[in-house]
Design an enzyme around this catalytic site. Structure first.
Site, PDB file in Angstrom:
ATOM      1  N   GLU A 183       0.519  -1.165  -0.386  1.00 19.36           N
ATOM      2  CA  GLU A 183      -0.212  -0.017  -0.163  1.00 19.36           C
ATOM      3  C   GLU A 183       0.713   1.380   0.170  1.00 19.36           C
ATOM      4  O   GLU A 183       0.675   2.428  -1.359  1.00 19.36           O
ATOM      5  CB  GLU A 183      -0.136  -0.068   1.292  1.00 19.36           C
ATOM      6  N   SER A 195       6.382 -19.637   2.149  1.00 19.97           N
ATOM      7  CA  SER A 195       5.949 -20.419   2.616  1.00 19.97           C
ATOM      8  C   SER A 195       5.989 -21.488   1.525  1.00 19.97           C
ATOM      9  O   SER A 195       4.481 -21.200   0.445  1.00 19.97           O
ATOM     10  CB  SER A 195       6.000 -21.152   3.835  1.00 19.97           C
ATOM     11  N   ASP A 227      -4.868  -9.549   4.346  1.00 17.51           N
ATOM     12  CA  ASP A 227      -5.184  -8.013   4.005  1.00 17.51           C
ATOM     13  C   ASP A 227      -5.909  -8.228   5.419  1.00 17.51           C
ATOM     14  O   ASP A 227      -7.282  -7.937   4.769  1.00 17.51           O
ATOM     15  CB  ASP A 227      -5.673  -7.885   2.662  1.00 17.51           C
ATOM     16  N   ASP A 254      -5.267  -1.658   6.823  1.00 21.35           N
ATOM     17  CA  ASP A 254      -5.529  -1.063   5.750  1.00 21.35           C
ATOM     18  C   ASP A 254      -4.910   0.552   6.114  1.00 21.35           C
ATOM     19  O   ASP A 254      -4.641   0.645   7.615  1.00 21.35           O
ATOM     20  CB  ASP A 254      -6.741  -0.711   5.553  1.00 21.35           C
TER      21      ASP A 254
END
Length: 846
Positions: A191, A259, A331, A334
Site C-alpha cells: 500500500e 512458505s 490483508d 489498511d
C-alpha cells in the site's frame, strides 16, 4: 508461514572497530560464551533434574519429569543458543534498537513505536488463560536463569554492542508473537508503495502496476480512490517511509511472502499412511530465525521448529499429529489517508464536516551516544498515524493553522483492542501441539485469530487445511490501495465469522497444498486478500503431487529441492503463439546488426530451456538476465532512475506479491508502459521484448564471457548468509559500513552458488529489478511421513547457535544445501542413535 521476524542486529559499530575485532577474536578463541553440552549445572527454578542431549547439528532433546521443568529448560536453552537474537527481536518490536546501535536505527524505532506492538502483545497475554500465562512465566524464569549465569560471558555481538540485556518478562514472549504477526501483513508495504508509484505515474496508470492475479481484471476502480487527491502534499513523508521499508523488511520480515506446505492422504502414499511437508521461506540470514527443539515430558511430547523467545513449537510433530503453515497473504490491515490541520496548537483530522482532535501519545527514545528524544505520536479513529515515524513531529513548529498534508493512518486487525478481548490464539497454538488427531486439532485451529495462516495438519489417516486469522468486512474497496478516510466510505464493518474461513479435509484429489497463492476464487464470501503471491509454486506442487499416484519420503525430499520454474514455459508459450511469434521475429529483425544477433541467439537458447533453474545451468543464467532486463526495459523509463523512491517501491512490490513485471510478460499488450518514453518512436511489446533479449545476451557476455556454454546461474545468483548488520550496512554511515566490513569474516558465511528463483519450490528469490543476490530461502524444511518407524525428518538453513564461537553456528548450512535431514525419534530405543549418550544435567539448586 512466512514467519521470520528478526535476528540480532549486529551493527554495533563504533570508532576503533579494528580493536574490537581483535578482542572479539580472542573471545571466540576461548569459547567462554558457549554453553557446555555435558556436565552438571545447578539452576534455581527447577523442580527436578532435566537431561539435555544434542544431535550431530546441536539440536537439543529435553527430557524432564514434568512439563514445568521442560518449559524452564526450553527458556534456558533458547537463551543459551540464541540470546542475541532474542534481545534484538525484543528491541526491534519495542522500537528501542537505537539504545543498542545508536542513531542509525532511530527512524526504524520511530516506525515500530508507531505500531504499538507492545500494546498488542500485552493484550494477547492479558487475554490468555491462566495456564498459558503460567507457561510464559516459567519459560521467562528459564531465560533469566541463563542471563544471570552468563551475564559476564555474553556472545561476541552483544559484547561488541556494549548492550546489557534486561531480564526477560512473560509479556516479552507475547510481544515477539505480535512482531511475528506484523511480519505476516504483506499488504502494508504494498500500500505504501502504491502511494509512491501514484505520485510518479498518476492514479490513471497505477492499476497497471498493481495487478491482483493473472486471471483477474486490473484494479482500476481501486486506483480511482486516489484520483483528485494532492499526493504531493505528503511526498516527503512517503519518500522517507519508502526508504525505510527495505531495512525494515530485513529486520522484521515485513510483508514476506513465505512458505510451502503440502500433504497427501493415505490413498496417495506408497505406505498407505498420510504424509506432510513444510518449508518456511524467510530472508537469508545468519543465523536462521528458526531453531529446532525436541521435548519429552510426561503428557507432552513434540519436536519441531521454535522461535527463540516464544515457548512453543511452531511447526512439527507430537507423535500423533503433524502440522505446518504458510502465509495466507491475508490483508487484515489498511492504510487511510487523513486530512490534517493544526488548530490552536493541536493536530486535528477531518470527519465529514467536522475536525476532531487527534489523540496524542508521547514517547521517549534513548539513543546510544546521543541525548534522548521526545516524540509525539497521533491517533485517529483509524489507528496510529505513521507520519511521526517520518519526522511529522517537526511540523509542530510550523505556524498555527498551516495544513500538514495527508496523514497516513494504519487500521489493523491485530491492534483492535475490542477484538483482542476474546482472542485465544496463544491457547489455541498450545492445544494444537497437544492434539492427537486431525479431529481434535480442528477443535482448536479456528481459535487462532491472531495470525493469518494456511494451517495444514495430518494424522496417519487424515489430512486437513484451515485458514486462520481475522478478516475485515469493508464498506467499499478491496484494501489494495490506501483509502481516503474523511467520509467513512471505506471503513470496516466487523470481521468475517470463522465458520466462513476456508477449510477442507481429505479432499477427493488426495492431497492439499498451499504456497501463498490465491486459495479461493474471486467473489468468495470472505475477502482474504488482494495481494496473492505468484501462482507458480502452488501450480508446481499440484503438478508433482498429481504426476505420481504413490508418494514416499524420497519424492517429498525431491519436491523440497525442486528448481523447475513453470513461469518459463508460460513465457515460451507466448513467444510461440501464432499471432505473437511473427511480430517478435520482426521486432528482432529490425534491431541493429549487433543487437539483432544477440537477440536471435538469446531467443534460440531460451526457446529450448526446460525451466530447470540449476546453479550450473547456462540457460538459467540467461533466463535470469532476461527477466532483469525485461523489468528495466518495460518500466525504468517511467519509474526510474534506479536509486529513486519510485523504482525502489516498484522493486519492493515485486517482492511481496504478484507483480507488474510478470503480468506484462504474460499479457497486457495494451499497457501504456510498453512505450519507451525516452525515444521518439512508439514501441510495443514485441519491440521491448526484442530489446530485452538482446540486452540479456550482451549482459551475460560482459559478466561471464563470450562462450555461452560456460555461463552459470550460480555465478550470478548466490547464497550469502549475512547478519542483519551486514545486510543493513548500505543504510549506515561510511564509518559504520567500514566497521561492519571488518567484522563480516567473523559473522557471515558464503557466498555459495544458488539455483532457483521466486517461482521454484526450492525458493531462492532475488529482488526483481535490483540485484541477483538471493534474499529469500527455505529457512527450514520438515517432513512427517507416517509410514516411517520414526516419521519426522527436518533440517535448518544455518546452525542451531547464534554464537560464532559455537561449533553449531554454521554447520547446518552444508546439511541444508545437500539435503541431509536429521531424524527426530519418538521411540525410546532410537534416541541414542540420534542424540548419543552425552548429557548435560540441569539440576535444581536447593
Amino acid at each position: 508461514m512466512s514467519t521470520r521476524v528478526l535476528r540480532p542486529f549486529l551493527s554495533a559499530v563504533v570508532l576503533g572497530a579494528s580493536v574490537l575485532l581483535a578482542g572479539c577474536q580472542s573471545w571466540l578463541a576461548d569459547g567462554s560464551s558457549v554453553h557446555p553440552t555435558k556436565g552438571n549445572v545447578k539452576l534455581k527454578g527447577l523442580a527436578d533434574n532435566v537431561w539435555v542431549r544434542r544431535n550431530a547439528l546441536g539440536m537439543p532433546l529435553i527430557e524432564s519429569r514434568n512439563f514445568h521443568d521442560a518449559l524452564f529448560s526450553l527458556g534456558y536453552l533458547h537463551a543459551a543458543d540464541r540470546l542475541s537474537q532474542m534481545i534484538g527481536m525484543r528491541l526491534v518490536a519495542e522500537g528501542r534498537l537505537a539504545e543498542m546501535v545508536g542513531p542509525a536505527a532511530l527512524e526504524l524505532d520511530h516506525f515500530m513505536r508507531a505500531l504499538q506492538l507492545r500494546e498488542q502483545g500485552n493484550a494477547l497475554y492479558k487475554n490468555a488463560s491462566p495456564r498459558i500465562k503460567t507457561f510464559f512465566e516459567v519459560y521467562a524464569r528459564g531465560v533469566n536463569a541463563y542471563i544471570y549465569r552468563y551475564q559476564d560471558r555474553m556472545p561476541a555481538d552483544l559484547k561488541l554492542s556494549g548492550h546489557k540485556p534486561a531480564y526477560w518478562k512473560p509479556e516479552d514472549s507475547a510481544l515477539l508473537f505480535a512482531l511475528v504477526n506484523q511480519a505476516l501483513a504483506a499488504n502494508l508495504q504494498e500500500e505504501i508503495a502504491t502511494l509512491v508509484l501514484a505520485q510518479k505515474v498518476g492514479a490513471d496508470n497505477l492499476a497497471w502496476l498493481t495487478p491482483i492475479y493473472p486471471d483477474e481484471d486490473l484494479p482500476f476502480a481501486e486506483a480511482d480512490k486516489l484520483k483528485g487527491l494532492n499526493l504531493s502534499a505528503s511526498k516527503a513523508d512517503l519518500t522517507a517511509l519508502n526508504a525505510n521499508l527495505r531495512p525494515l523488511q530485513q529486520l522484521a520480515s515485513l510483508g514476506i511472502a513465505a512458505s510451502n506446505n503440502w500433504a497427501v492422504a493415505p490413498s496417495h502414499s506408497r505406505g498407505g499412511k498420510a504424509m506432510l511437508a513444510n518449508d518456511t521461506h524467510l530472508p537469508i540470514s545468519m543465523p536462521s530465525l528458526w531453531n529446532y527443539v525436541h521435548i519429552r515430558a510426561p503428557q507432552y511430547q513434540a519436536a519441531g521448529v521454535s522461535l527463540a523467545g516464544i515457548p512453543a513449537i511452531v511447526a512439527g510433530f507430537n507423535g500423533k499429529l503433524a502440522w505446518g503453515m504458510t502465509m495466507v497473504m491475508g490483508d487484515n490491515q489498511d492504510l487511510f489517508l487523513e486530512q490534517l490541520e493544526n488548530r490552536a496548537g493541536r493536530l486535528h483530522y477531518k470527519r465529514g464536516e467536522r475536525w476532531l482532535p487527534a489523540r496524542e501519545r508521547r514517547e521517549t527514545f534513548f539513543i546510544k551516544g546521543e541525548r534522548p528524544q521526545r516524540v509525539t505520536f497521533y491517533h485517529t479513529e483509524h489507528g496510529p498515524l505513521l507520519n511521526p515515524a517520518l519526522g511529522q513531529h517537526k511540523h509542530m513548529l510550523q505556524p498555527q493553522g498551516l495544513k500538514l498534508g495527508y496523514g497516513i493512518a494504519l487500521k489493523s486487525a491485530a491492534a483492535d483492542q475490542e477484538a483482542l478481548r476474546d482472542d485465544r490464539t496463544l491457547d489455541a497454538f498450545f492445544e494444537l501441539s497437544r492434539a492427537q488427531s486431525v479431529d481434535q486439532a480442528a477443535e482448536h485451529v479456528r481459535d487462532i485469530r491472531g495470525m493469518a495462516l494456511n494451517l495444514l495438519y495430518a494424522d496417519e489417516n487424515n489430512i486437513a487445511w484451515q485458514v486462520t486469522g481475522r478478516y475485515p468486512y469493508r464498506k467499499a474497496g478491496r484494501g489494495l490501495i490506501p483509502s481516503p478516510a474523511w467520509n467513512g466510505d471505506y471503513d470496516w464493518e466487523g470481521y468475517a465469522d470463522t465458520l466462513l474461513h476456508p477449510y477442507e479435509q481429505n479432499p477427493a484429489q488426495g492431497w492439499l497444498g498451499t504456497a501463498n497463492h490465491r486459495t479461493v476464487q474471486p467473489g468468495y464470501g470472505v475477502q482474504l486478500s488482494a495481494s496473492w503471491y505468484y501462482p507458480e509454486r502452488a501450480e508446481r506442487i499440484g503438478e508433482l503431487l498429481d504426476n505420481r499416484r504413490s508418494h514416499d519420503l524420497a519424492s517429498f525430499k525431491a519436491m523440497h529441492y525442486d528448481q523447475k520454474s513453470l513461469f518459463v514455459a508460460k513465457v515460451q508459450q507466448q513467444w510461440q503463439d501464432s499471432h505473437f511469434a511473427p511480430r517478435l521475429k520482426k521486432a528482432i529483425d529490425t534491431l541493429p546488426a549487433e543487437q539483432r544477433s544477440a537477440a536471435q541467439q538469446a531467443r534460440r537458447k531460451l526457446q529450448g530451456f526446460d525451466g530447470q533453474l540449476r546453479a550450473e545451468s547456462s540457460q538459467a543464467a540467461l533466463w535470469g538476465a532476461f527477466l532483469q532486463q525485461a523489468a528495466e526495459q518495460i518500466f525504468l523509463d517511467e519509474l526510474g532512475p534506479k536509486n529513486s523512491a519510485s523504482w525502489q517501491a516498484f522493486v519492493l512490490s515485486n517482492d511481496v506479491s504478484y507483480s507488474a513485471v510478470a503480468d506484462h510478460l504474460l499479457g497486457r499488450e495494451d499497457s501504456p508502459f510498453w512505450n519507451n518514453t525516452n525515444t521518439a518512436s512508439q514501441e510495443d511489446k514485441p519491440a521491448i521484448l526484442a530489446q530485452s533479449l538482446a540486452s540479456a545476451w550482451q549482459f551475460m557476455q560482459l559478466q561471464q564471457g563470450a562462450n555461452s556454454a560456460l555461463w552459470q546461474w550460480g555465478k550470478l545468483h548466490t547464497y550469502h548468509f549475512q547478519t542483519d548488520g551486514s545486510q543493513l550496512a548500505p543504510h549506515m554511515s561510511a564509518l559504520e559500513q567500514a566497521g561492519m566490513k571488518s567484522l563480516q569474516g567473523l559473522f557471515d558465511r558464503g557466498p555459495y552458488p544458488a539455483g532457483g528463483d521466486h517461482t521454484t519450490l526450492n525458493v531462492s528469490a532475488w529482488h526483481w529489478g535490483d540485484s541477483f543476490d538471493t534474499w529469500l530461502i527455505p529457512a527450514m524444511r520438515l517432513i512427517v511421513d507416517f509410514n516411517q518407524a520414526e516419521p519426522m525428518q527436518a533440517l535448518n538453513s544455518t546452525g542451531q547457535s547464534g554464537d560464532p564461537a559455537s561449533p553449531h553456528y554454521d554447520d547446518g548450512i552444508h546439511a541444508w544445501q545437500k539435503g541431509q535431514y536429521q531424524s527426530f525419534p519418538f521411540q525410546s530405543k532410537n534416541l541414542d542413535a540420534v542424540y548419543g549418550q552425552e548429557r548435560l544435567l540441569l539440576m535444581p539448586e536447593k
